[in-house]
Design a protein around this motif. Sequence first.
Motif, PDB file in Angstrom:
ATOM      1  N   ALA A 140       0.811  -1.214   0.000  1.00  0.00           N
ATOM      2  CA  ALA A 140       0.000   0.000   0.000  1.00  0.00           C
ATOM      3  C   ALA A 140       0.845   1.265   0.000  1.00  0.00           C
ATOM      4  O   ALA A 140       0.488   2.269  -0.630  1.00  0.00           O
ATOM      5  CB  ALA A 140      -0.940  -0.005   1.204  1.00  0.00           C
ATOM      6  N   GLU A 141       1.986   1.233   0.707  1.00  0.00           N
ATOM      7  CA  GLU A 141       2.820   2.431   0.801  1.00  0.00           C
ATOM      8  C   GLU A 141       3.430   2.809  -0.547  1.00  0.00           C
ATOM      9  O   GLU A 141       3.872   3.950  -0.744  1.00  0.00           O
ATOM     10  CB  GLU A 141       3.929   2.221   1.841  1.00  0.00           C
ATOM     11  N   ILE A 142       3.442   1.856  -1.486  1.00  0.00           N
ATOM     12  CA  ILE A 142       3.918   2.141  -2.846  1.00  0.00           C
ATOM     13  C   ILE A 142       2.744   2.310  -3.802  1.00  0.00           C
ATOM     14  O   ILE A 142       2.738   3.199  -4.659  1.00  0.00           O
ATOM     15  CB  ILE A 142       4.846   1.012  -3.343  1.00  0.00           C
ATOM     16  N   LEU A 143       1.730   1.464  -3.645  1.00  0.00           N
ATOM     17  CA  LEU A 143       0.594   1.447  -4.575  1.00  0.00           C
ATOM     18  C   LEU A 143      -0.158   2.775  -4.598  1.00  0.00           C
ATOM     19  O   LEU A 143      -0.403   3.342  -5.672  1.00  0.00           O
ATOM     20  CB  LEU A 143      -0.355   0.311  -4.190  1.00  0.00           C
ATOM     21  N   PHE A 144      -0.533   3.284  -3.442  1.00  0.00           N
ATOM     22  CA  PHE A 144      -1.423   4.442  -3.426  1.00  0.00           C
ATOM     23  C   PHE A 144      -0.750   5.759  -3.818  1.00  0.00           C
ATOM     24  O   PHE A 144      -1.406   6.634  -4.392  1.00  0.00           O
ATOM     25  CB  PHE A 144      -2.135   4.539  -2.078  1.00  0.00           C
ATOM     26  N   PRO A 145       0.568   5.945  -3.554  1.00  0.00           N
ATOM     27  CA  PRO A 145       1.219   7.095  -4.193  1.00  0.00           C
ATOM     28  C   PRO A 145       1.160   7.024  -5.724  1.00  0.00           C
ATOM     29  O   PRO A 145       1.043   8.048  -6.395  1.00  0.00           O
ATOM     30  CB  PRO A 145       2.664   6.997  -3.684  1.00  0.00           C
ATOM     31  N   GLY A 146       1.216   5.797  -6.276  1.00  0.00           N
ATOM     32  CA  GLY A 146       1.058   5.642  -7.719  1.00  0.00           C
ATOM     33  C   GLY A 146      -0.333   6.035  -8.183  1.00  0.00           C
ATOM     34  O   GLY A 146      -0.503   6.680  -9.222  1.00  0.00           O
ATOM     35  N   VAL A 147      -1.340   5.664  -7.383  1.00  0.00           N
ATOM     36  CA  VAL A 147      -2.716   6.066  -7.693  1.00  0.00           C
ATOM     37  C   VAL A 147      -2.834   7.589  -7.668  1.00  0.00           C
ATOM     38  O   VAL A 147      -3.510   8.203  -8.516  1.00  0.00           O
ATOM     39  CB  VAL A 147      -3.698   5.423  -6.694  1.00  0.00           C
ATOM     40  N   GLY A 336      -1.985  -9.933 -13.941  1.00  0.00           N
ATOM     41  CA  GLY A 336      -2.727  -9.612 -12.728  1.00  0.00           C
ATOM     42  C   GLY A 336      -2.961 -10.811 -11.842  1.00  0.00           C
ATOM     43  O   GLY A 336      -2.927 -10.704 -10.611  1.00  0.00           O
ATOM     44  N   GLN A 337      -3.196 -11.973 -12.457  1.00  0.00           N
ATOM     45  CA  GLN A 337      -3.414 -13.174 -11.668  1.00  0.00           C
ATOM     46  C   GLN A 337      -2.151 -13.571 -10.912  1.00  0.00           C
ATOM     47  O   GLN A 337      -2.219 -14.128  -9.813  1.00  0.00           O
ATOM     48  CB  GLN A 337      -3.858 -14.326 -12.577  1.00  0.00           C
ATOM     49  N   ALA A 338      -0.994 -13.237 -11.466  1.00  0.00           N
ATOM     50  CA  ALA A 338       0.266 -13.597 -10.816  1.00  0.00           C
ATOM     51  C   ALA A 338       0.705 -12.571  -9.776  1.00  0.00           C
ATOM     52  O   ALA A 338       1.137 -12.934  -8.684  1.00  0.00           O
ATOM     53  CB  ALA A 338       1.367 -13.752 -11.868  1.00  0.00           C
ATOM     54  N   ALA A 339       0.589 -11.283 -10.110  1.00  0.00           N
ATOM     55  CA  ALA A 339       1.174 -10.247  -9.257  1.00  0.00           C
ATOM     56  C   ALA A 339       0.140  -9.353  -8.584  1.00  0.00           C
ATOM     57  O   ALA A 339       0.514  -8.435  -7.862  1.00  0.00           O
ATOM     58  CB  ALA A 339       2.121  -9.384 -10.083  1.00  0.00           C
ATOM     59  N   GLY A 340      -1.136  -9.620  -8.799  1.00  0.00           N
ATOM     60  CA  GLY A 340      -2.173  -8.782  -8.221  1.00  0.00           C
ATOM     61  C   GLY A 340      -2.768  -7.859  -9.272  1.00  0.00           C
ATOM     62  O   GLY A 340      -2.038  -7.211 -10.031  1.00  0.00           O
ATOM     63  N   TYR A 341      -4.092  -7.795  -9.313  1.00  0.00           N
ATOM     64  CA  TYR A 341      -4.749  -6.982 -10.346  1.00  0.00           C
ATOM     65  C   TYR A 341      -4.545  -5.492 -10.117  1.00  0.00           C
ATOM     66  O   TYR A 341      -4.631  -4.696 -11.050  1.00  0.00           O
ATOM     67  CB  TYR A 341      -6.239  -7.325 -10.408  1.00  0.00           C
ATOM     68  N   ALA A 342      -4.283  -5.097  -8.870  1.00  0.00           N
ATOM     69  CA  ALA A 342      -4.007  -3.686  -8.617  1.00  0.00           C
ATOM     70  C   ALA A 342      -2.722  -3.263  -9.315  1.00  0.00           C
ATOM     71  O   ALA A 342      -2.653  -2.197  -9.941  1.00  0.00           O
ATOM     72  CB  ALA A 342      -3.908  -3.433  -7.114  1.00  0.00           C
ATOM     73  N   ALA A 343      -1.684  -4.104  -9.234  1.00  0.00           N
ATOM     74  CA  ALA A 343      -0.425  -3.796  -9.921  1.00  0.00           C
ATOM     75  C   ALA A 343      -0.594  -3.869 -11.435  1.00  0.00           C
ATOM     76  O   ALA A 343       0.016  -3.091 -12.180  1.00  0.00           O
ATOM     77  CB  ALA A 343       0.665  -4.757  -9.465  1.00  0.00           C
ATOM     78  N   ALA A 344      -1.435  -4.788 -11.905  1.00  0.00           N
ATOM     79  CA  ALA A 344      -1.645  -4.935 -13.348  1.00  0.00           C
ATOM     80  C   ALA A 344      -2.317  -3.713 -13.958  1.00  0.00           C
ATOM     81  O   ALA A 344      -2.261  -3.510 -15.173  1.00  0.00           O
ATOM     82  CB  ALA A 344      -2.474  -6.182 -13.636  1.00  0.00           C
ATOM     83  N   GLY A 388       5.739   3.179 -13.122  1.00  0.00           N
ATOM     84  CA  GLY A 388       6.848   2.590 -12.384  1.00  0.00           C
ATOM     85  C   GLY A 388       6.475   2.248 -10.960  1.00  0.00           C
ATOM     86  O   GLY A 388       6.825   1.181 -10.440  1.00  0.00           O
ATOM     87  N   VAL A 389       5.726   3.140 -10.312  1.00  0.00           N
ATOM     88  CA  VAL A 389       5.336   2.925  -8.914  1.00  0.00           C
ATOM     89  C   VAL A 389       4.376   1.748  -8.796  1.00  0.00           C
ATOM     90  O   VAL A 389       4.518   0.899  -7.903  1.00  0.00           O
ATOM     91  CB  VAL A 389       4.707   4.211  -8.334  1.00  0.00           C
ATOM     92  N   LEU A 390       3.383   1.668  -9.709  1.00  0.00           N
ATOM     93  CA  LEU A 390       2.427   0.566  -9.622  1.00  0.00           C
ATOM     94  C   LEU A 390       3.099  -0.777  -9.867  1.00  0.00           C
ATOM     95  O   LEU A 390       2.781  -1.769  -9.200  1.00  0.00           O
ATOM     96  CB  LEU A 390       1.283   0.770 -10.622  1.00  0.00           C
ATOM     97  N   MET A 391       4.032  -0.830 -10.803  1.00  0.00           N
ATOM     98  CA  MET A 391       4.738  -2.095 -11.038  1.00  0.00           C
ATOM     99  C   MET A 391       5.623  -2.461  -9.845  1.00  0.00           C
ATOM    100  O   MET A 391       5.779  -3.631  -9.512  1.00  0.00           O
ATOM    101  CB  MET A 391       5.572  -2.000 -12.312  1.00  0.00           C
ATOM    102  N   ALA A 392       6.177  -1.432  -9.180  1.00  0.00           N
ATOM    103  CA  ALA A 392       7.010  -1.695  -8.000  1.00  0.00           C
ATOM    104  C   ALA A 392       6.187  -2.241  -6.835  1.00  0.00           C
ATOM    105  O   ALA A 392       6.730  -2.884  -5.933  1.00  0.00           O
ATOM    106  CB  ALA A 392       7.728  -0.421  -7.577  1.00  0.00           C
ATOM    107  N   SER A 393       4.882  -2.004  -6.856  1.00  0.00           N
ATOM    108  CA  SER A 393       4.024  -2.482  -5.761  1.00  0.00           C
ATOM    109  C   SER A 393       3.598  -3.936  -5.954  1.00  0.00           C
ATOM    110  O   SER A 393       2.861  -4.481  -5.126  1.00  0.00           O
ATOM    111  CB  SER A 393       2.766  -1.611  -5.662  1.00  0.00           C
ATOM    112  N   SER A 394       4.056  -4.580  -7.028  1.00  0.00           N
ATOM    113  CA  SER A 394       3.633  -5.946  -7.335  1.00  0.00           C
ATOM    114  C   SER A 394       3.897  -6.882  -6.159  1.00  0.00           C
ATOM    115  O   SER A 394       4.975  -6.844  -5.553  1.00  0.00           O
ATOM    116  CB  SER A 394       4.362  -6.468  -8.576  1.00  0.00           C
ATOM    117  N   GLY A 395       2.925  -7.721  -5.875  1.00  0.00           N
ATOM    118  CA  GLY A 395       3.088  -8.744  -4.854  1.00  0.00           C
ATOM    119  C   GLY A 395       3.155 -10.106  -5.505  1.00  0.00           C
ATOM    120  O   GLY A 395       3.486 -10.235  -6.682  1.00  0.00           O
ATOM    121  N   HIS A 396       2.831 -11.152  -4.741  1.00  0.00           N
ATOM    122  CA  HIS A 396       2.802 -12.503  -5.291  1.00  0.00           C
ATOM    123  C   HIS A 396       1.618 -13.233  -4.679  1.00  0.00           C
ATOM    124  O   HIS A 396       1.502 -13.372  -3.476  1.00  0.00           O
ATOM    125  CB  HIS A 396       4.089 -13.279  -4.983  1.00  0.00           C
ATOM    126  N   ARG A 397       0.693 -13.670  -5.572  1.00  0.00           N
ATOM    127  CA  ARG A 397      -0.527 -14.313  -5.091  1.00  0.00           C
ATOM    128  C   ARG A 397      -0.227 -15.706  -4.553  1.00  0.00           C
ATOM    129  O   ARG A 397       0.510 -16.497  -5.162  1.00  0.00           O
ATOM    130  CB  ARG A 397      -1.549 -14.427  -6.232  1.00  0.00           C
TER     131      ARG A 397
END
Length: 399
Positions: A140-147, A336-344, A388-397
């Motif tokens: 979240a600390e990376i994802l939402f600044p990207g948003v 998205g299925q691999a790294a999370g749809y938010a990052a996708a 760049g920020v959204l891709m950096a927030s990628s997780g692993h399902r």
Amino acid sequence: MYVVDSRGGAIACMMLALLFLGTWPAILTLLERRGRLPQHTYLDYTITNLLAAVIIAFTFGELGHTNDDKPNFLVQLSQNNWPSVLFAMAGGVVLSLGNLSTQYAWAFVGLSVTEVITSSITVVIGTTLNYFLDDKINRAEILFPGVACFLIAVCLGSFVHASNAKDNKTKLERLGAGEKGVISNGSNPIPKKDLENGSVKVEKAKVGTASFLIELESRRAIKVFGKSTLIGLSMCFFAGVCFSLFSPAFNLATNDQWNTLDDGVPHLSVYTAFFYFSCSCFVIAIILNITFLYRPAFNLPRSSIKAYLNDWDGRGWAFLAGFLCGFGNGLQFMGGQAAGYAAADAVQALPLVSTFWGVLFFGEYRKSSRRTYVFLVGMLSMFIVAVGVLMASSGHRKH
């Protein structure tokens, strides 16, 4: 079936999807500017868009061995997974409505601004929904600044449109009274006569000039002179809301966060869900565009199924656009299925690609004011940071 199970593979899918999804709108815009009816173009596009989903399902969806936990595409077609199927089809419906809106919005507000507004709304709403649906696997600390960067970009996109519209108005006001008459009747600019040999030659207008705007209006399918730009902006916002819902719906279809499936029924694979998703998108597009053939919007000429079948001018380009969109959506969902749809949702930086094509091929923002260029550079900069920020927030399902 083939499963993307690494962060690197997911990012590769997103980057390829970004290229595809940023290119197909430019192709449809090109055909509209050449005078091809958008109903004809969209019907062609819809056919290959569905065909791309079928190809993906019968290749990636059938690779390898099948088992009870991860059945292949054909096995899943006969399983009792209708709650998830309905979520996938709902996503296809809203995507089709959004795409249909944007093909008209491109004419009113331009390719670049349309893609900026719709993509930013998609990220602000859709990414937030996907973050919670994915059980917060993205940081979240990376994802939402990207948003937030996307939100700033949509504001700058609105400023770009307003500034460019003001520039175009100034260009047209500088024309003489005789040339202004061309705008009202939509005819071609007056040709010049060669006094030496008596022939008539037409000088091609320079990109970015008022004469270029008039020539474009005379040949394009959707006439926009004299119409309020609020029409285009309204379609952009409507499309953005539609786009923000299709990815969360697809997320629900493949991961069943609301536990709608019976015990023992496996989740829909990306490929099965994408097949149903594309089928509903196809049906809605066919129904609406055949309706628009006989009851066209925005004073477009009436057409017919016969006229559509006989219209081969630009059909190959429309087919290519459908393939690009279909494979682009499929790659986005695989990542998205691999790294999370938010990052996708990083693929919503597609205006970077669309703006490149818009400037290169359509002369958008050519000979505009310094103010417009400042807003344009700021908008694109925000998108570069955001992707760049959204891709950096990628997780692993966790499977």
